[in-house]
Design a protein around this motif. Structure first.
Motif, mmCIF file in Angstrom:
data_model
loop_
_atom_site.group_PDB
_atom_site.id
_atom_site.type_symbol
_atom_site.label_atom_id
_atom_site.label_comp_id
_atom_site.label_asym_id
_atom_site.label_seq_id
_atom_site.Cartn_x
_atom_site.Cartn_y
_atom_site.Cartn_z
ATOM 1 N N GLU A 125 0.829 -1.201 0.000
ATOM 2 C CA GLU A 125 0.000 0.000 0.000
ATOM 3 C C GLU A 125 0.870 1.260 0.000
ATOM 4 O O GLU A 125 0.597 2.209 -0.736
ATOM 5 C CB GLU A 125 -0.936 -0.006 1.210
ATOM 6 N N ALA A 126 1.915 1.249 0.821
ATOM 7 C CA ALA A 126 2.827 2.389 0.843
ATOM 8 C C ALA A 126 3.540 2.528 -0.499
ATOM 9 O O ALA A 126 3.738 3.654 -1.005
ATOM 10 C CB ALA A 126 3.836 2.234 1.975
ATOM 11 N N ALA A 127 3.930 1.399 -1.093
ATOM 12 C CA ALA A 127 4.586 1.444 -2.394
ATOM 13 C C ALA A 127 3.644 1.996 -3.451
ATOM 14 O O ALA A 127 4.061 2.771 -4.330
ATOM 15 C CB ALA A 127 5.068 0.048 -2.782
ATOM 16 N N ALA A 128 2.365 1.613 -3.364
ATOM 17 C CA ALA A 128 1.391 2.110 -4.341
ATOM 18 C C ALA A 128 1.223 3.620 -4.218
ATOM 19 O O ALA A 128 1.079 4.325 -5.224
ATOM 20 C CB ALA A 128 0.054 1.402 -4.148
ATOM 21 N N ARG A 129 1.246 4.121 -2.981
ATOM 22 C CA ARG A 129 1.140 5.576 -2.796
ATOM 23 C C ARG A 129 2.362 6.282 -3.362
ATOM 24 O O ARG A 129 2.244 7.353 -3.998
ATOM 25 C CB ARG A 129 0.967 5.906 -1.304
ATOM 26 N N HIS A 130 3.541 5.707 -3.137
ATOM 27 C CA HIS A 130 4.770 6.309 -3.678
ATOM 28 C C HIS A 130 4.734 6.269 -5.206
ATOM 29 O O HIS A 130 5.081 7.268 -5.870
ATOM 30 C CB HIS A 130 5.986 5.544 -3.152
ATOM 31 N N GLU A 158 2.079 6.247 -7.088
ATOM 32 C CA GLU A 158 1.095 7.223 -7.539
ATOM 33 C C GLU A 158 1.677 8.638 -7.527
ATOM 34 O O GLU A 158 1.431 9.432 -8.449
ATOM 35 C CB GLU A 158 -0.146 7.163 -6.652
ATOM 36 N N ALA A 159 2.468 8.944 -6.478
ATOM 37 C CA ALA A 159 3.086 10.267 -6.405
ATOM 38 C C ALA A 159 4.055 10.478 -7.562
ATOM 39 O O ALA A 159 4.104 11.562 -8.164
ATOM 40 C CB ALA A 159 3.797 10.442 -5.070
ATOM 41 N N THR A 199 7.820 7.899 -15.094
ATOM 42 C CA THR A 199 7.786 6.440 -15.139
ATOM 43 C C THR A 199 8.589 5.939 -13.951
ATOM 44 O O THR A 199 9.611 6.524 -13.595
ATOM 45 C CB THR A 199 8.377 5.926 -16.457
ATOM 46 N N ALA A 200 8.143 4.841 -13.335
ATOM 47 C CA ALA A 200 8.824 4.307 -12.161
ATOM 48 C C ALA A 200 9.628 3.062 -12.521
ATOM 49 O O ALA A 200 9.259 2.301 -13.422
ATOM 50 C CB ALA A 200 7.815 3.966 -11.062
ATOM 51 N N VAL A 201 10.714 2.881 -11.808
ATOM 52 C CA VAL A 201 11.528 1.677 -11.875
ATOM 53 C C VAL A 201 11.249 0.868 -10.612
ATOM 54 O O VAL A 201 11.260 1.413 -9.505
ATOM 55 C CB VAL A 201 13.026 2.025 -11.955
ATOM 56 N N VAL A 202 11.002 -0.429 -10.780
ATOM 57 C CA VAL A 202 10.789 -1.325 -9.647
ATOM 58 C C VAL A 202 11.852 -2.417 -9.701
ATOM 59 O O VAL A 202 11.997 -3.104 -10.718
ATOM 60 C CB VAL A 202 9.377 -1.949 -9.676
ATOM 61 N N GLN A 203 12.609 -2.557 -8.611
ATOM 62 C CA GLN A 203 13.691 -3.534 -8.543
ATOM 63 C C GLN A 203 13.675 -4.234 -7.193
ATOM 64 O O GLN A 203 13.445 -3.590 -6.161
ATOM 65 C CB GLN A 203 15.056 -2.854 -8.707
ATOM 66 N N PRO A 204 13.933 -5.542 -7.157
ATOM 67 C CA PRO A 204 14.108 -6.201 -5.863
ATOM 68 C C PRO A 204 15.345 -5.654 -5.162
ATOM 69 O O PRO A 204 16.384 -5.432 -5.798
ATOM 70 C CB PRO A 204 14.282 -7.684 -6.233
#
Length: 281
Positions: A132-137, A139-140, A147-152
Motif C-alpha cells: 500500500e505504501a509502495a502504491a502511494r509512492h 502514484e506520487a 515512469t517508475a523503476v521497480v527492482q528487488p
C-alpha cells in the motif's frame, strides 16, 4: 552546481599540468558561449531531472559536449537497464511502470524510484507487506509525470553498499564504495543529491569484467567504441547468489569518486581529456 560537488578539486590542476585550460560554467547560463569551447565536460548537472527536455536540447546545441548528447539522452532514463539486459549483461532485475500502469510487486524487499532521477532522490525501499505504501509512492511519481523503476532490493547492500567502478576513455581507473542511501538518508544542502558514505574499493576480476561488459554493451547500443566515452561509472551490487549485477551505468553526469581514488586518478582523467581534444580537432 556552479563549482561542482567538490569531488574534482584536484582535476583542474592536473589538466593545467598538461596544458589544458579549464573553468566552471553553469549549463543554463545564457551569457555562456559553450560553442566556443573545445570540450564541454558535464559535471554535477543534477537539476536536469526537473527539466530534462530543456537540458537535452541544450546538450544537443553544444558541439564539443562529452559525453555526447545522444549518450546523455539514453543514459538519463533508467530504461537503459533493459537495453543492457537484452544485450546479455547481468543487471538487477528491472521493471518499468509508466503513468497508469501497475507493476507486479516483488515478493521480497524492493525499491521504487523514478526512471529519470539523480542522487537517489525519489527512491524508496519497501517490504513485501508494504504494497500500500509502495502504491502511494508510485502514484506520487506518476502524478509528477515520472515512469517508475521497480527492482528487488539486494540485501548485501546493507553490509557492503554498492561498488562503483570508474573508467576514463574506456580504461579502468579506480573504484569506490557507496553505502546504503535508502534508509533515513538526508539530502545534501544543495537539495540535489542524497548524502553518501563513500570509501575505497579494490574489486576483483569478476566485477571488473562485468563492468567492462556493461560498458561495451552500452557503446554498441550507442554506436560508439567505448574509448569514445570520456568517463563512465558502473555501479555493481552483490546479489543473493554472491555474483555481481549492474545496478546503474552512469555515462552522463556521475560523480567519479576522485576523493576516494589514488592520487594519480586526476592525471589519468587529464590524459583522457587530452585524447578527446585530439579527436575533436
Amino acid at each position: 552546481m556552479p563549482q561542482g560537488d567538490g569531488d574534482e578539486h584536484a582535476v583542474p590542476a592536473a589538466l593545467a599540468d598538461v596544458g589544458v585550460d579549464t573553468r566552471w560554467a553553469v549549463w543554463d547560463d545564457p551569457a555562456e558561449d559553450f560553442a566556443a569551447a573545445d570540450l564541454v565536460i558535464l559535471r554535477s548537472t543534477w537539476d536536469y531531472t526537473e527539466r530534462r527536455e530543456e537540458f537535452l536540447a541544450w546538450c544537443a546545441s553544444v558541439p564539443g559536449l562529452v559525453n555526447r548528447a545522444h549518450v546523455v539522452r539514453w543514459n538519463t532514463d533508467k530504461a537503459y537497464l533493459l537495453d543492457l539486459a537484452t544485450a546479455g549483461v547481468d543487471v538487477v532485475p528491472t521493471a518499468l511502470a509508466a503513468p497508469g500502469e501497475k507493476p507486479e510487486w516483488p515478493g521480497r524487499d524492493f525499491v521504487v524510484k523514478p526512471s529519470v532521477g539523480a542522487g537517489s532522490r525519489g527512491a524508496a525501499r519497501f517490504t513485501p507487506s508494504g504494497h500500500e505504501a509502495a502504491a502511494r509512492h508510485l502514484e506520487a511519481l506518476h502524478d509528477d509525470g515520472y515512469t517508475a523503476v521497480v527492482q528487488p532490493y539486494q540485501p548485501a547492500v546493507d553490509s557492503e553498499g554498492e561498488t562503483a567502478l570508474v573508467f576514463f576513455g574506456g580504461q579502468y581507473s579506480h573504484a569506490f564504495t557507496k553505502g546504503p542511501m535508502l534508509s533515513g538518508a538526508d539530502l545534501d544542502e544543495s537539495g540535489l543529491f542524497v548524502t553518501e558514505k563513500l570509501g575505497t574499493a579494490t574489486p576483483d576480476g569478476r566485477w571488473r569484467a562485468l563492468a567492462e561488459d556493461a560498458l561495451d554493451a552500452a557503446a554498441v547500443r550507442l554506436g560508439l567504441h567505448r574509448s569514445e566515452l570520456l568517463y563512465a561509472r558502473v555501479d555493481l551490487v552483490r546479489t543473493a547468489s554472491g555474483e555481481p549485477a549492474v545496478l546503474e551505468l552512469e555515462v552522463s553526469e556521475p560523480s567519479l569518486g576522485f576523493r576516494q581514488a589514488d592520487p594519480d586518478a586526476p592525471v589519468r582523467f587529464a590524459s583522457a581529456v587530452r585524447a578527446a581534444l585530439t579527436r575533436s580537432r
